[in-house]
Design a protein around this motif. Structure first.
Motif, PDB file in Angstrom:
ATOM      1  N   MET A 185       0.849  -1.196   0.000  1.00  0.00           N
ATOM      2  CA  MET A 185       0.000   0.000   0.000  1.00  0.00           C
ATOM      3  C   MET A 185       0.888   1.250   0.000  1.00  0.00           C
ATOM      4  O   MET A 185       1.761   1.385   0.849  1.00  0.00           O
ATOM      5  CB  MET A 185      -0.905  -0.001   1.242  1.00  0.00           C
ATOM      6  N   ASN A 186       0.698   2.146  -0.962  1.00  0.00           N
ATOM      7  CA  ASN A 186       1.570   3.312  -1.058  1.00  0.00           C
ATOM      8  C   ASN A 186       1.148   4.430  -0.109  1.00  0.00           C
ATOM      9  O   ASN A 186       0.083   4.382   0.510  1.00  0.00           O
ATOM     10  CB  ASN A 186       1.640   3.824  -2.504  1.00  0.00           C
ATOM     11  N   THR A 187       2.000   5.447  -0.019  1.00  0.00           N
ATOM     12  CA  THR A 187       1.783   6.550   0.924  1.00  0.00           C
ATOM     13  C   THR A 187       0.478   7.294   0.637  1.00  0.00           C
ATOM     14  O   THR A 187      -0.249   7.675   1.553  1.00  0.00           O
ATOM     15  CB  THR A 187       2.965   7.539   0.861  1.00  0.00           C
ATOM     16  N   LYS A 188       0.181   7.486  -0.638  1.00  0.00           N
ATOM     17  CA  LYS A 188      -1.036   8.211  -1.028  1.00  0.00           C
ATOM     18  C   LYS A 188      -2.280   7.476  -0.526  1.00  0.00           C
ATOM     19  O   LYS A 188      -3.210   8.093   0.006  1.00  0.00           O
ATOM     20  CB  LYS A 188      -1.083   8.367  -2.545  1.00  0.00           C
ATOM     21  N   ARG A 189      -2.301   6.160  -0.699  1.00  0.00           N
ATOM     22  CA  ARG A 189      -3.465   5.381  -0.264  1.00  0.00           C
ATOM     23  C   ARG A 189      -3.578   5.362   1.264  1.00  0.00           C
ATOM     24  O   ARG A 189      -4.692   5.435   1.812  1.00  0.00           O
ATOM     25  CB  ARG A 189      -3.367   3.950  -0.811  1.00  0.00           C
ATOM     26  N   ILE A 190      -2.458   5.280   1.955  1.00  0.00           N
ATOM     27  CA  ILE A 190      -2.476   5.325   3.421  1.00  0.00           C
ATOM     28  C   ILE A 190      -3.041   6.662   3.897  1.00  0.00           C
ATOM     29  O   ILE A 190      -3.876   6.721   4.806  1.00  0.00           O
ATOM     30  CB  ILE A 190      -1.062   5.096   3.990  1.00  0.00           C
ATOM     31  N   PHE A 191      -2.600   7.748   3.253  1.00  0.00           N
ATOM     32  CA  PHE A 191      -3.110   9.081   3.584  1.00  0.00           C
ATOM     33  C   PHE A 191      -4.621   9.143   3.353  1.00  0.00           C
ATOM     34  O   PHE A 191      -5.372   9.636   4.200  1.00  0.00           O
ATOM     35  CB  PHE A 191      -2.400  10.130   2.716  1.00  0.00           C
ATOM     36  N   ASP A 192      -5.073   8.643   2.202  1.00  0.00           N
ATOM     37  CA  ASP A 192      -6.504   8.663   1.873  1.00  0.00           C
ATOM     38  C   ASP A 192      -7.322   7.889   2.911  1.00  0.00           C
ATOM     39  O   ASP A 192      -8.370   8.361   3.364  1.00  0.00           O
ATOM     40  CB  ASP A 192      -6.737   8.058   0.489  1.00  0.00           C
ATOM     41  N   LEU A 193      -6.867   6.706   3.261  1.00  0.00           N
ATOM     42  CA  LEU A 193      -7.589   5.874   4.228  1.00  0.00           C
ATOM     43  C   LEU A 193      -7.654   6.533   5.600  1.00  0.00           C
ATOM     44  O   LEU A 193      -8.723   6.587   6.229  1.00  0.00           O
ATOM     45  CB  LEU A 193      -6.905   4.510   4.357  1.00  0.00           C
ATOM     46  N   LEU A 194      -6.514   7.035   6.046  1.00  0.00           N
ATOM     47  CA  LEU A 194      -6.436   7.628   7.378  1.00  0.00           C
ATOM     48  C   LEU A 194      -7.293   8.889   7.479  1.00  0.00           C
ATOM     49  O   LEU A 194      -8.131   9.019   8.385  1.00  0.00           O
ATOM     50  CB  LEU A 194      -4.979   7.945   7.710  1.00  0.00           C
ATOM     51  N   VAL A 195      -7.113   9.809   6.545  1.00  0.00           N
ATOM     52  CA  VAL A 195      -7.803  11.093   6.615  1.00  0.00           C
ATOM     53  C   VAL A 195      -9.305  10.938   6.352  1.00  0.00           C
ATOM     54  O   VAL A 195     -10.124  11.578   7.013  1.00  0.00           O
ATOM     55  CB  VAL A 195      -7.176  12.108   5.638  1.00  0.00           C
ATOM     56  N   SER A 196      -9.684  10.090   5.403  1.00  0.00           N
ATOM     57  CA  SER A 196     -11.119   9.899   5.124  1.00  0.00           C
ATOM     58  C   SER A 196     -11.823   9.259   6.316  1.00  0.00           C
ATOM     59  O   SER A 196     -12.953   9.641   6.650  1.00  0.00           O
ATOM     60  CB  SER A 196     -11.330   9.058   3.866  1.00  0.00           C
ATOM     61  N   SER A 197     -11.162   8.321   6.983  1.00  0.00           N
ATOM     62  CA  SER A 197     -11.759   7.671   8.163  1.00  0.00           C
ATOM     63  C   SER A 197     -11.987   8.683   9.287  1.00  0.00           C
ATOM     64  O   SER A 197     -13.068   8.728   9.895  1.00  0.00           O
ATOM     65  CB  SER A 197     -10.853   6.546   8.669  1.00  0.00           C
ATOM     66  N   ILE A 198     -10.970   9.494   9.554  1.00  0.00           N
ATOM     67  CA  ILE A 198     -11.081  10.504  10.610  1.00  0.00           C
ATOM     68  C   ILE A 198     -12.142  11.539  10.252  1.00  0.00           C
ATOM     69  O   ILE A 198     -12.969  11.921  11.090  1.00  0.00           O
ATOM     70  CB  ILE A 198      -9.715  11.188  10.841  1.00  0.00           C
ATOM     71  N   ALA A 199     -12.145  11.979   8.999  1.00  0.00           N
ATOM     72  CA  ALA A 199     -13.106  12.998   8.553  1.00  0.00           C
ATOM     73  C   ALA A 199     -14.542  12.497   8.668  1.00  0.00           C
ATOM     74  O   ALA A 199     -15.434  13.232   9.105  1.00  0.00           O
ATOM     75  CB  ALA A 199     -12.801  13.405   7.117  1.00  0.00           C
ATOM     76  N   ILE A 200     -14.782  11.250   8.287  1.00  0.00           N
ATOM     77  CA  ILE A 200     -16.137  10.687   8.369  1.00  0.00           C
ATOM     78  C   ILE A 200     -16.609  10.648   9.817  1.00  0.00           C
ATOM     79  O   ILE A 200     -17.753  11.018  10.124  1.00  0.00           O
ATOM     80  CB  ILE A 200     -16.175   9.283   7.735  1.00  0.00           C
ATOM     81  N   LEU A 201     -15.742  10.217  10.718  1.00  0.00           N
ATOM     82  CA  LEU A 201     -16.108  10.156  12.138  1.00  0.00           C
ATOM     83  C   LEU A 201     -16.412  11.538  12.696  1.00  0.00           C
ATOM     84  O   LEU A 201     -17.402  11.737  13.412  1.00  0.00           O
ATOM     85  CB  LEU A 201     -14.976   9.498  12.939  1.00  0.00           C
ATOM     86  N   LEU A 202     -15.573  12.510  12.356  1.00  0.00           N
ATOM     87  CA  LEU A 202     -15.761  13.872  12.873  1.00  0.00           C
ATOM     88  C   LEU A 202     -16.988  14.554  12.273  1.00  0.00           C
ATOM     89  O   LEU A 202     -17.666  15.341  12.951  1.00  0.00           O
ATOM     90  CB  LEU A 202     -14.514  14.715  12.587  1.00  0.00           C
ATOM     91  N   LEU A 203     -17.270  14.260  11.007  1.00  0.00           N
ATOM     92  CA  LEU A 203     -18.354  14.945  10.303  1.00  0.00           C
ATOM     93  C   LEU A 203     -19.700  14.239  10.404  1.00  0.00           C
ATOM     94  O   LEU A 203     -20.705  14.765   9.909  1.00  0.00           O
ATOM     95  CB  LEU A 203     -17.993  15.103   8.823  1.00  0.00           C
ATOM     96  N   LEU A 204     -19.742  13.077  11.054  1.00  0.00           N
ATOM     97  CA  LEU A 204     -20.992  12.315  11.115  1.00  0.00           C
ATOM     98  C   LEU A 204     -22.173  13.126  11.668  1.00  0.00           C
ATOM     99  O   LEU A 204     -23.260  13.107  11.069  1.00  0.00           O
ATOM    100  CB  LEU A 204     -20.785  11.038  11.936  1.00  0.00           C
ATOM    101  N   PRO A 205     -22.012  13.877  12.762  1.00  0.00           N
ATOM    102  CA  PRO A 205     -23.137  14.704  13.235  1.00  0.00           C
ATOM    103  C   PRO A 205     -23.568  15.748  12.200  1.00  0.00           C
ATOM    104  O   PRO A 205     -24.764  16.003  12.036  1.00  0.00           O
ATOM    105  CB  PRO A 205     -22.576  15.376  14.496  1.00  0.00           C
ATOM    106  N   PHE A 206     -22.591  16.324  11.499  1.00  0.00           N
ATOM    107  CA  PHE A 206     -22.905  17.307  10.459  1.00  0.00           C
ATOM    108  C   PHE A 206     -23.646  16.641   9.303  1.00  0.00           C
ATOM    109  O   PHE A 206     -24.589  17.223   8.739  1.00  0.00           O
ATOM    110  CB  PHE A 206     -21.612  17.951   9.953  1.00  0.00           C
ATOM    111  N   PHE A 207     -23.251  15.422   8.940  1.00  0.00           N
ATOM    112  CA  PHE A 207     -23.940  14.688   7.878  1.00  0.00           C
ATOM    113  C   PHE A 207     -25.422  14.502   8.230  1.00  0.00           C
ATOM    114  O   PHE A 207     -26.294  14.601   7.361  1.00  0.00           O
ATOM    115  CB  PHE A 207     -23.300  13.311   7.674  1.00  0.00           C
ATOM    116  N   ILE A 208     -25.697  14.222   9.487  1.00  0.00           N
ATOM    117  CA  ILE A 208     -27.081  14.017   9.931  1.00  0.00           C
ATOM    118  C   ILE A 208     -27.882  15.308   9.765  1.00  0.00           C
ATOM    119  O   ILE A 208     -29.023  15.294   9.289  1.00  0.00           O
ATOM    120  CB  ILE A 208     -27.113  13.529  11.387  1.00  0.00           C
ATOM    121  N   LEU A 209     -27.271  16.438  10.122  1.00  0.00           N
ATOM    122  CA  LEU A 209     -27.954  17.732   9.969  1.00  0.00           C
ATOM    123  C   LEU A 209     -28.223  18.043   8.496  1.00  0.00           C
ATOM    124  O   LEU A 209     -29.302  18.526   8.136  1.00  0.00           O
ATOM    125  CB  LEU A 209     -27.099  18.848  10.589  1.00  0.00           C
TER     126      LEU A 209
END
Length: 200
Positions: A1-25
């Protein structure tokens, strides 16, 4: 797994968790404003010409794509009241975080097109399909006002095919030839800057 994919997985996972309440709104905003699904999914052409379903918050009336694939201006009659605000601040694009998590997309890469326009690519232009498509890229920054450009064109469809697509692909190939994680970070920051400055 390359650096770009690791970055995508890590940041997208964190962003989804943080933005979940906003997604509901946002989902409630869409549901109370107009009838239809909360999420709009459209077939796009991804890496190696593999089709995938791109996710967005719905910003148009149901079956709007049957009236045309291009959005012409911020006040396209098909755009809902909620959709106007979601588009204005690019909030409608946030569900693509799930596309990134799945591996269909990356944060940075050529914006994925529908097959109707991909069929117009020549052999050189098809090289943009050699990488994962992204939420943003150099072309997204250059064409931050794409809807307004199309609204001012006498024939938006022809203008898109003959002017915007070739220029976007030129920018996409430029990215592919020089891509690295630092360039990705620069593009992400410039995209956020453009969105903020556009609506000041």
């Amino acid at each position: 797994m390359n650096t770009k994919r690791i970055f995508d997985l890590l940041v997208s996972s964190i962003a989804i968790l943080l933005l979940l309440p906003f997604f509901i709104l946002v989902a409630l905003f869409i549901a109370f404003d107009s009838k239809g699904n909360i999420i709009y999914a459209q077939n796009r052409v991804g890496r190696n010409k593999v089709n995938f379903r791109l996710f967005k918050f719905r910003t148009m009336c149901t079956n709007a794509d049957k009236q045309g694939l291009l959005t012409v201006g911020d006040h396209d009659s098909r755009i809902t009241r909620a959709g106007y605000w979601l588009r204005k601040y690019k909030i409608d694009e946030l569900p693509q975080l799930f596309n990134i998590l799945k591996g269909d997309m990356s944060f940075v890469g050529p914006r994925p097109e529908v097959s109707k326009y991909v069929e117009l690519y020549d052999a050189t232009q098809q090289r943009v399909l050699s990488v994962r498509p992204g939420i943003t890229d150099w072309a997204s920054i250059e064409y931050i006002d794409e809807n307004e450009l199309l609204a001012s064109a006498s024939d938006p469809e022809t203008y898109y095919k003959t002017n915007i697509i070739p220029r976007k692909i030129t920018q996409n190939l430029r990215y592919i030839d020089h891509k690295n994680l630092w360039i990705d970070m620069k593009i992400i920051l410039l995209t956020l800057k453009c969105i903020i400055l556009k609506h000041r």
